[in-house]
Design a protein around this motif. Structure first.
Motif, PDB file in Angstrom:
ATOM      1  N   ASP A   1     -43.379 -17.150 -45.257  1.00 34.70           N
ATOM      2  CA  ASP A   1     -43.843 -16.910 -46.630  1.00 34.70           C
ATOM      3  C   ASP A   1     -44.895 -15.811 -46.650  1.00 34.70           C
ATOM      4  O   ASP A   1     -44.870 -14.924 -47.508  1.00 34.70           O
ATOM      5  CB  ASP A   1     -44.390 -18.195 -47.237  1.00 34.70           C
ATOM      6  N   HIS A   2     -45.800 -15.845 -45.690  1.00 34.60           N
ATOM      7  CA  HIS A   2     -46.851 -14.824 -45.606  1.00 34.60           C
ATOM      8  C   HIS A   2     -46.241 -13.431 -45.371  1.00 34.60           C
ATOM      9  O   HIS A   2     -46.617 -12.462 -46.026  1.00 34.60           O
ATOM     10  CB  HIS A   2     -47.830 -15.184 -44.483  1.00 34.60           C
ATOM     11  N   ALA A   3     -45.313 -13.354 -44.434  1.00 39.34           N
ATOM     12  CA  ALA A   3     -44.670 -12.069 -44.137  1.00 39.34           C
ATOM     13  C   ALA A   3     -43.901 -11.543 -45.347  1.00 39.34           C
ATOM     14  O   ALA A   3     -43.984 -10.359 -45.682  1.00 39.34           O
ATOM     15  CB  ALA A   3     -43.734 -12.217 -42.944  1.00 39.34           C
ATOM     16  N   ALA A   4     -43.168 -12.416 -46.017  1.00 44.31           N
ATOM     17  CA  ALA A   4     -42.395 -12.006 -47.193  1.00 44.31           C
ATOM     18  C   ALA A   4     -43.319 -11.539 -48.310  1.00 44.31           C
ATOM     19  O   ALA A   4     -43.047 -10.529 -48.971  1.00 44.31           O
ATOM     20  CB  ALA A   4     -41.509 -13.151 -47.667  1.00 44.31           C
ATOM     21  N   ALA A   5     -44.410 -12.252 -48.523  1.00 41.13           N
ATOM     22  CA  ALA A   5     -45.364 -11.861 -49.568  1.00 41.13           C
ATOM     23  C   ALA A   5     -45.950 -10.485 -49.273  1.00 41.13           C
ATOM     24  O   ALA A   5     -46.082  -9.651 -50.178  1.00 41.13           O
ATOM     25  CB  ALA A   5     -46.470 -12.904 -49.688  1.00 41.13           C
ATOM     26  N   ASN A   6     -46.281 -10.234 -48.013  1.00 42.82           N
ATOM     27  CA  ASN A   6     -46.816  -8.924 -47.643  1.00 42.82           C
ATOM     28  C   ASN A   6     -45.803  -7.814 -47.880  1.00 42.82           C
ATOM     29  O   ASN A   6     -46.141  -6.748 -48.404  1.00 42.82           O
ATOM     30  CB  ASN A   6     -47.260  -8.914 -46.177  1.00 42.82           C
ATOM     31  N   LEU A   7     -44.556  -8.059 -47.471  1.00 44.59           N
ATOM     32  CA  LEU A   7     -43.524  -7.038 -47.662  1.00 44.59           C
ATOM     33  C   LEU A   7     -43.248  -6.786 -49.145  1.00 44.59           C
ATOM     34  O   LEU A   7     -43.128  -5.644 -49.575  1.00 44.59           O
ATOM     35  CB  LEU A   7     -42.234  -7.443 -46.946  1.00 44.59           C
ATOM     36  N   CYS A   8     -43.145  -7.851 -49.913  1.00 42.81           N
ATOM     37  CA  CYS A   8     -42.873  -7.703 -51.347  1.00 42.81           C
ATOM     38  C   CYS A   8     -44.021  -6.990 -52.043  1.00 42.81           C
ATOM     39  O   CYS A   8     -43.803  -6.113 -52.887  1.00 42.81           O
ATOM     40  CB  CYS A   8     -42.631  -9.065 -51.992  1.00 42.81           C
ATOM     41  N   SER A   9     -45.239  -7.339 -51.697  1.00 46.03           N
ATOM     42  CA  SER A   9     -46.408  -6.709 -52.304  1.00 46.03           C
ATOM     43  C   SER A   9     -46.472  -5.226 -51.942  1.00 46.03           C
ATOM     44  O   SER A   9     -46.704  -4.384 -52.797  1.00 46.03           O
ATOM     45  CB  SER A   9     -47.680  -7.414 -51.837  1.00 46.03           C
ATOM     46  N   GLY A  10     -46.240  -4.934 -50.668  1.00 47.18           N
ATOM     47  CA  GLY A  10     -46.279  -3.551 -50.214  1.00 47.18           C
ATOM     48  C   GLY A  10     -45.197  -2.693 -50.833  1.00 47.18           C
ATOM     49  O   GLY A  10     -45.364  -1.483 -50.996  1.00 47.18           O
ATOM     50  N   ALA A  11     -44.088  -3.302 -51.213  1.00 47.74           N
ATOM     51  CA  ALA A  11     -42.976  -2.562 -51.820  1.00 47.74           C
ATOM     52  C   ALA A  11     -43.076  -2.539 -53.345  1.00 47.74           C
ATOM     53  O   ALA A  11     -42.203  -1.990 -54.010  1.00 47.74           O
ATOM     54  CB  ALA A  11     -41.653  -3.181 -51.401  1.00 47.74           C
ATOM     55  N   GLY A  12     -44.100  -3.165 -53.886  1.00 50.16           N
ATOM     56  CA  GLY A  12     -44.273  -3.179 -55.333  1.00 50.16           C
ATOM     57  C   GLY A  12     -43.338  -4.129 -56.056  1.00 50.16           C
ATOM     58  O   GLY A  12     -43.083  -3.970 -57.250  1.00 50.16           O
ATOM     59  N   LEU A  13     -42.828  -5.132 -55.358  1.00 49.86           N
ATOM     60  CA  LEU A  13     -41.878  -6.043 -55.986  1.00 49.86           C
ATOM     61  C   LEU A  13     -42.543  -7.107 -56.850  1.00 49.86           C
ATOM     62  O   LEU A  13     -41.848  -7.921 -57.454  1.00 49.86           O
ATOM     63  CB  LEU A  13     -41.010  -6.721 -54.921  1.00 49.86           C
TER      64      LEU A  13
END
Length: 90
Positions: A33-45
């Motif tokens: 969940d932490h990794a997904a949140a970081n990726l989504c946030s970094g991609a502007g999702l």
């Protein structure tokens, strides 16, 4: 290419959700969940519609959990030594 129907979208959402439930064990849930949140946030999702954001987040968690399982199983032991020569071989 035609746009997917609501039925096709619903089927994809259910498939990802089912796969997520079957492949992301509790022991991996927090890290995934932490990794997904970081990726989504970094991609502007974070501005994506909630349903789409959840679908993407769960798909990322599936992949991350699979990678964690592979690491635990030792599938990358030789590669880790190459990637991180500073780690002890103890």
């Amino acid at each position: 290419m035609t746009s997917p129907s609501q039925e096709e979208i619903g089927s994809a959402v259910r498939a990802v959700s089912d796969l997520h439930m079957a492949t992301v064990p509790d022991e991996h849930a927090r890290a995934a969940d932490h990794a997904a949140a970081n990726l989504c946030s970094g991609a502007g999702l974070s501005v994506a519609p909630a349903g789409l954001h959840q679908l993407i987040n769960e798909a990322i968690q599936i992949g991350y959990s699979a990678a964690l399982s592979d690491m635990r199983d030792g599938d990358f032991d030789d590669d880790i030594r190459e990637w991180r020569p500073d780690l002890s071989t103890g």
